[in-house]
Design an enzyme around this catalytic site. Structure first.
Site, PDB file in Angstrom:
ATOM      1  N   TYR A  63       3.979   6.452   9.946  1.00 42.35           N
ATOM      2  CA  TYR A  63       3.133   5.457   9.499  1.00 42.35           C
ATOM      3  C   TYR A  63       4.013   4.300   8.721  1.00 42.35           C
ATOM      4  O   TYR A  63       3.700   3.159   8.998  1.00 42.35           O
ATOM      5  CB  TYR A  63       1.943   5.639   8.739  1.00 42.35           C
ATOM      6  CG  TYR A  63       0.801   4.797   8.722  1.00 42.35           C
ATOM      7  CD1 TYR A  63       0.072   4.794   9.410  1.00 42.35           C
ATOM      8  CD2 TYR A  63       0.642   3.711   7.246  1.00 42.35           C
ATOM      9  CE1 TYR A  63      -1.264   3.876   9.351  1.00 42.35           C
ATOM     10  CE2 TYR A  63      -0.320   2.946   7.345  1.00 42.35           C
ATOM     11  CZ  TYR A  63      -1.268   2.752   8.211  1.00 42.35           C
ATOM     12  OH  TYR A  63      -2.341   2.108   8.375  1.00 42.35           O
ATOM     13  N   TYR A  71      -9.176   5.029   7.563  1.00 43.12           N
ATOM     14  CA  TYR A  71      -9.417   5.517   8.845  1.00 43.12           C
ATOM     15  C   TYR A  71     -10.750   6.430   8.993  1.00 43.12           C
ATOM     16  O   TYR A  71     -10.443   7.431   8.149  1.00 43.12           O
ATOM     17  CB  TYR A  71      -8.213   5.971   9.393  1.00 43.12           C
ATOM     18  CG  TYR A  71      -7.067   4.895   9.819  1.00 43.12           C
ATOM     19  CD1 TYR A  71      -6.907   4.496  10.869  1.00 43.12           C
ATOM     20  CD2 TYR A  71      -6.376   4.457   8.668  1.00 43.12           C
ATOM     21  CE1 TYR A  71      -5.767   3.612  11.216  1.00 43.12           C
ATOM     22  CE2 TYR A  71      -5.229   3.527   8.840  1.00 43.12           C
ATOM     23  CZ  TYR A  71      -5.104   3.165  10.065  1.00 43.12           C
ATOM     24  OH  TYR A  71      -3.897   2.353  10.419  1.00 43.12           O
ATOM     25  N   PRO A  91      -3.837  -0.204  18.852  1.00 42.04           N
ATOM     26  CA  PRO A  91      -3.593  -0.731  17.471  1.00 42.04           C
ATOM     27  C   PRO A  91      -3.711   0.272  16.574  1.00 42.04           C
ATOM     28  O   PRO A  91      -3.655  -0.084  15.153  1.00 42.04           O
ATOM     29  CB  PRO A  91      -4.417  -1.769  17.520  1.00 42.04           C
ATOM     30  CG  PRO A  91      -5.618  -1.601  18.422  1.00 42.04           C
ATOM     31  CD  PRO A  91      -5.045  -0.924  19.498  1.00 42.04           C
ATOM     32  N   HIS A 151       0.823  -1.102   0.002  1.00 37.77           N
ATOM     33  CA  HIS A 151       0.035   0.052  -0.004  1.00 37.77           C
ATOM     34  C   HIS A 151       1.037   1.264   0.274  1.00 37.77           C
ATOM     35  O   HIS A 151       1.844   1.463   0.717  1.00 37.77           O
ATOM     36  CB  HIS A 151      -0.858   0.033   1.238  1.00 37.77           C
ATOM     37  CG  HIS A 151      -1.983  -1.114   1.056  1.00 37.77           C
ATOM     38  ND1 HIS A 151      -2.966  -1.065   2.058  1.00 37.77           N
ATOM     39  CD2 HIS A 151      -2.259  -2.058   0.162  1.00 37.77           C
ATOM     40  CE1 HIS A 151      -3.849  -2.262   1.647  1.00 37.77           C
ATOM     41  NE2 HIS A 151      -3.257  -2.614   0.655  1.00 37.77           N
ATOM     42  N   LYS A 180       1.395  -0.869  15.116  1.00 40.58           N
ATOM     43  CA  LYS A 180       2.788  -0.933  15.388  1.00 40.58           C
ATOM     44  C   LYS A 180       3.246  -2.113  16.211  1.00 40.58           C
ATOM     45  O   LYS A 180       4.577  -2.085  16.487  1.00 40.58           O
ATOM     46  CB  LYS A 180       3.230   0.493  16.050  1.00 40.58           C
ATOM     47  CG  LYS A 180       2.804   1.562  15.310  1.00 40.58           C
ATOM     48  CD  LYS A 180       3.744   1.703  14.209  1.00 40.58           C
ATOM     49  CE  LYS A 180       3.547   2.650  13.259  1.00 40.58           C
ATOM     50  NZ  LYS A 180       4.266   2.889  11.805  1.00 40.58           N
TER      51      LYS A 180
END
Length: 396
Positions: A389, A205, A297, A76, A301
């Site tokens: 990220y 998200y 979560p 991604h 990570k």
């Protein structure tokens, strides 16, 4: 294996941390035994996280266990943040010089590592019981356990506690040595695995008045979906139809996204907490992964932090066996915690920005929306998110 055996490193726990540590030590010519209280089938089928940072993927590939990952994973290059019913894409690769994240389930990583260790003749002892660690402040630590009803003992140079949050290693350190930092969030995640195509090729998200939602996937045919819920929620109260309806409500319909139903393969409730112990070592006992820290979560990570820990620990042990130095071993906790706290900060920030805090009134929600609006309009802010990220650089 005899009741008493000598080994260089005893590793407690056959999760990603313990298995990768054993593999990395093997590449350095260092012997280890991994002890696991569950069966091989259990650890290879246990559903956990599935998002790998760029550095994690690179390390697995460099160490020779990335072939299936490369073939079967989903790469991604961006994520979407949805708020106010609209989606805003963060170009992870464009903001980080081409770095990306990879979808590859944790139990698949475990399968690859188990196979690599067994193919190399490594020892993984499954279904052991009564594990205890002893004398780790001296030169010859010992690990006692039972296997097939027979009491056995390992004498070793070092013990790696990779046995998770509920393991025995951290609690074996004397009271007063560790400082515990613990934060519980006033919500949880209802997570489902569904045999349904993902609603989008990249993660979404979602900030919504009814609570956070995350739309992700395991494959092009299996979706992994999460809904914010109460921390004491009973999963039995969530029928499949209710879950699909709530997911559609929080996703919204802007942009033509259509969520398709499918059979639900798994449901579960995940608590949200942040947890760190300092230091991550005592004597010749070294904690790694969830034994030392838990992150909410939202930032995906946990597995990646475990990989970062054992990368440092394997290098420290290799340096010791190569030239007798204890410099890296002495600084193991210091080096790891620099990254741990940065990752805790990022996970806390993502969690605080995206979830509904029902007891704090409308002001917090308006501040969250302002933060999201700034984040998606500012290249500098988007870059900061993207850098964290895809994964901060490994500490050295």
């Amino acid at each position: 294996m005899q009741p008493t055996t000598r080994i260089q490193v005893a590793i407690i726990g056959a999760g990603p941390a313990g298995l990768l540590l054993a593999h990395l030590l093997h590449l350095q010519g260092i012997g280890s035994v991994v002890l696991e209280n569950r069966s091989r089938r259990y650890i290879e089928e246990r559903i956990r996280a599935g998002l790998l940072e760029q550095g994690t993927v690179d390390l697995l590939a460099e160490s020779g266990v990335g072939e299936r990952l490369k073939r079967e994973s989903l790469v991604h290059h961006g994520i979407e943040l949805r708020f106010g019913g609209r989606g805003h894409r963060i170009d992870l690769s464009g903001l980080t010089g081409g770095r990306a994240v990879t979808i590859y389930a944790q139990h698949e990583v475990v399968k690859d590592l188990v196979k690599a260790r067994l193919d190399a003749g490594g020892q993984i002892l499954f279904e052991v019981s009564d594990v205890s660690v002893h004398d780790f402040t001296g030169a010859t630590p010992r690990v006692r356990f039972r296997r097939n009803g027979v009491a056995q003992e390992l004498k070793c140079d070092f013990i790696a506690g990779c046995d998770g949050f509920h393991g025995i290693c951290r609690d074996s350190i004397p009271a007063g040595v560790l400082t515990v930092h613990d934060q519980h969030y006033p919500f949880a995640w209802l997570g489902v695995l569904a045999e349904a195509p993902p609603v989008s090729p990249e993660l979404i998200y979602t900030h919504h008045d009814r609570g956070f939602a995350l739309f992700t996937m395991r494959t092009t045919r299996v979706s992994r979906l999460y809904l914010q819920c109460a921390p004491d929620e009973d999963v039995a109260n969530w029928a499949d139809d209710r879950i699909w309806q709530e997911l559609r409500t929080r996703l919204g319909n802007h942009g033509g996204l259509k969520l398709q139903d499918g059979p639900m393969l798994q449901k579960g409730i995940t608590a949200m907490r942040g947890f760190v112990v300092e230091p991550m070592q005592y004597g010749r006992l070294y904690l790694a992964g969830d034994a030392a820290h838990i992150v909410p979560p939202t930032g995906a990570k946990g597995l990646n932090l475990a990989v970062a820990d054992v990368r440092i620990l394997s290098r420290a042990l290799a340096e010791h066996y190569r030239n007798g130095s204890t410099d890296l071993l002495d600084r193991y906790s210091e080096i790891c915690l620099r990254r741990v706290w940065k990752v805790q900060r990022f996970s806390w920030w993502m969690t605080s920005m995206l979830h509904r805090f029902h007891d704090e009134g409308p002001l917090r929600s308006r501040l969250q929306l302002a933060e999201l609006d700034y984040l998606t309009r500012s290249k500098a802010a988007s870059t900061a998110l993207a850098e964290n990220y895809v994964g901060l650089p490994f500490e050295d």
